[in-house]
Scaffold this motif. Structure first.
Motif, PDB file in Angstrom:
ATOM      1  N   SER A   1      -1.012   3.037  11.623  1.00 33.34           N
ATOM      2  CA  SER A   1      -2.008   4.117  11.700  1.00 33.34           C
ATOM      3  C   SER A   1      -2.959   4.089  10.219  1.00 33.34           C
ATOM      4  O   SER A   1      -2.377   3.241   9.364  1.00 33.34           O
ATOM      5  N   LYS A   2      -4.055   4.614   9.818  1.00 37.61           N
ATOM      6  CA  LYS A   2      -4.741   4.625   8.604  1.00 37.61           C
ATOM      7  C   LYS A   2      -3.695   4.949   7.457  1.00 37.61           C
ATOM      8  O   LYS A   2      -3.788   4.634   6.368  1.00 37.61           O
ATOM      9  N   GLU A   3      -2.877   5.973   7.802  1.00 36.75           N
ATOM     10  CA  GLU A   3      -1.987   6.438   6.797  1.00 36.75           C
ATOM     11  C   GLU A   3      -1.016   5.469   6.191  1.00 36.75           C
ATOM     12  O   GLU A   3      -0.570   5.377   5.216  1.00 36.75           O
TER      13      GLU A   3
ATOM     14  N   THR B   1       0.628   1.543   2.406  1.00 39.54           N
ATOM     15  CA  THR B   1       0.881  -0.053   2.127  1.00 39.54           C
ATOM     16  C   THR B   1       0.179  -0.411   0.932  1.00 39.54           C
ATOM     17  O   THR B   1       0.707  -1.164  -0.144  1.00 39.54           O
ATOM     18  N   ILE B   2      -1.052   0.111   0.794  1.00 35.79           N
ATOM     19  CA  ILE B   2      -2.056  -0.153  -0.272  1.00 35.79           C
ATOM     20  C   ILE B   2      -1.382   0.501  -1.521  1.00 35.79           C
ATOM     21  O   ILE B   2      -1.473  -0.445  -2.634  1.00 35.79           O
TER      22      ILE B   2
ATOM     23  N   ALA C   1     -13.071   6.241   5.932  1.00 32.49           N
ATOM     24  CA  ALA C   1     -12.212   7.165   6.102  1.00 32.49           C
ATOM     25  C   ALA C   1     -10.797   7.025   5.080  1.00 32.49           C
ATOM     26  O   ALA C   1      -9.901   7.905   5.113  1.00 32.49           O
ATOM     27  N   MET C   2     -10.927   6.176   4.413  1.00 33.00           N
ATOM     28  CA  MET C   2      -9.741   5.764   3.286  1.00 33.00           C
ATOM     29  C   MET C   2     -10.301   6.301   1.888  1.00 33.00           C
ATOM     30  O   MET C   2     -11.199   6.327   1.578  1.00 33.00           O
ATOM     31  N   ASN C   3      -9.117   6.291   1.096  1.00 33.79           N
ATOM     32  CA  ASN C   3      -9.295   6.375  -0.396  1.00 33.79           C
ATOM     33  C   ASN C   3      -9.311   5.033  -0.882  1.00 33.79           C
ATOM     34  O   ASN C   3      -8.190   4.323  -0.775  1.00 33.79           O
ATOM     35  N   THR C   4     -10.480   4.264  -1.289  1.00 37.01           N
ATOM     36  CA  THR C   4     -10.500   2.999  -1.649  1.00 37.01           C
ATOM     37  C   THR C   4     -10.603   2.938  -3.220  1.00 37.01           C
ATOM     38  O   THR C   4     -11.045   1.872  -3.676  1.00 37.01           O
TER      39      THR C   4
ATOM     40  N   SER D   1      -5.539  -6.379   6.291  1.00 39.37           N
ATOM     41  CA  SER D   1      -6.597  -6.282   7.225  1.00 39.37           C
ATOM     42  C   SER D   1      -5.906  -5.533   8.301  1.00 39.37           C
ATOM     43  O   SER D   1      -4.581  -5.492   8.737  1.00 39.37           O
ATOM     44  N   GLU D   2      -6.928  -4.542   8.927  1.00 39.29           N
ATOM     45  CA  GLU D   2      -6.352  -3.645   9.955  1.00 39.29           C
ATOM     46  C   GLU D   2      -6.516  -4.818  11.286  1.00 39.29           C
ATOM     47  O   GLU D   2      -6.983  -6.086  11.110  1.00 39.29           O
TER      48      GLU D   2
END
Ligand code: TXA
Ligand code: MG
Length: 350
Positions: A253-255, A260-261, A282-285, A323-324
């Protein structure tokens, strides 16, 4: 070596850029190596009928000599000198997909350079759907042996600038016809067996092939990564498409991706993220280098942009790239095949 650069009209190069096309074609006839655009990626072309010219391709790329080349043609009549026996399946596939991103592996005719085929008794042939590639073959009157115009191990080039990065001073010329369209290499299909076998997924999907010829198989080496499956397409065994920093595929998932990041950031690593526009927005970059690659609503945009995005990380100082993953349907199969290779099969599952 001085590398000539020609910028040409990509719609009608013979009409609007004849002097440039003629100069490039003359060099090809003299046995030199010239890079040119196709609808998939840029190719590194040389006279397929000359051993000396073909050897220059291997030298410029640093390509292992056991990895055969694709021969590009502009007219079906050119097959007579290259291919021994065309079966019904091969004919149907040519009629349906040529010119286009489909390479057929066929029994080779005696006399074809052993360097082109790396000593195999088959030859890979394709008719590219790009006016610049077609113009060069028409004016030079040559079939062109052409691998992707990158240094071995690097992502294939989708712009003339990518070719320059890798091969400036190593080849005689680069014909700049703008960015390529498909963005991933052609689908390679072995037509020598009863049932056609996909050796490399690409621009033409399994579903599209099956609509024309019924059952199509996939080389087991593409599905199972175990040692015992030796790929039938020699090129598929080499690490490919890799940027300098290690790539990890995140299957979750995105979460999970975000966690992981964060874990890597807290270890002091500089993190790169390769993902679609929607995922990135949709992410905190904050604090990471995010490079967008197409949209999920149309995976062909991911294919078009993938190699440019992978190369773009080399201009950054990231230590690791996440990478997704993409659904393995249609062109998603080819995207995942290239991403898995770029990642050296490192996949982190949630
Ligand atoms: O889209 C493309 O196919 C691009 C453009 C320039 O046409 N070309 C390209 O060439 O991707 P290259 O050399 O990077 O990849 C050719 C692939 C390799 O995996 C090679 O091993 C395989 O085709 N191949 C060539 N001849 C073969 C043969 N006789 N049997 C099996 N595989 C073959
Ligand atoms: Mg290649």
């Amino acid at each position: 070596m001085n590398t000539k650069l020609w910028t040409v009209d990509k719609q009608d190069p013979i009409k609007y850029s004849y002097p440039q096309i003629k100069e490039a074609s003359d060099l090809l006839q003299e046995g030199e190596v010239v890079a040119f655009p196709t609808e998939t990626v840029y190719g590194l072309g040389a006279n397929a009928l000359s051993d000396q010219a073909v050897l220059k391709i291997f030298e410029a790329k640093g390509r292992p000599s056991d990895n055969p080349l694709i021969v590009h043609i502009s007219k079906k009549e050119q097959l007579t000198d290259l291919v021994d026996n065309l079966n019904g399946t091969a004919r149907k596939l040519m009629d349906a997909f040529w010119p286009g991103p489909l390479t057929l592996v066929l029994p080779k005719k005696e006399g074809v350079s052993q360097y082109v085929t790396a000593g195999l008794d088959t030859i890979a042939v394709r008719m590219p759907d790009h006016p610049v590639a077609q113009a060069l073959m028409e004016i030079s009157r040559l079939p062109l042996a052409a691998p992707s115009a990158n240094l071995s191990g690097k992502p294939s080039p989708t712009t003339a600038m990518h070719v320059e990065e890798d091969l400036i001073h190593k080849i005689s010329g680069i014909v700049d016809g703008g960015a390529t369209g498909v963005g991933l290499e052609s689908t390679v299909v072995d037509c020598t067996a009863d049932v056609p076998l996909i050796l490399r997924p690409g621009g033409v999907t399994k579903e599209q092939l099956e609509e024309v010829v019924g059952d199509v198989e996939v080389d087991p080496a593409l599905i199972h990564q175990e040692e015992q499956h030796k790929p039938k397409s020699p090129g598929m065994k080499y690490t490919h498409y890799a940027p300098v920093a290690p790539v990890y595929l995140i299957d979750g998932s995105k979460e999970f991706l975000q966690r992981t990041i964060s874990a890597s950031l807290s270890e002091g690593k500089k993190v790169g993220l390769l993902a679609t526009e929607e995922t990135i927005s949709a992410m905190n970059t904050t604090g990471i280098t995010a490079i967008a690659c197409g949209t999920k609503t149309d995976l062909s945009t991911v294919a078009t942009q993938l190699y440019d995005a992978l190369r773009a990380f080399n201009a950054t100082d990231v230590d690791i790239i996440y990478s997704e993953v993409y659904p393995e349907q249609g062109v998603g199969v080819a995207i995942m095949n290239r991403l898995e290779k770029a990642a050296g099969h490192r996949i982190i599952k949630e």
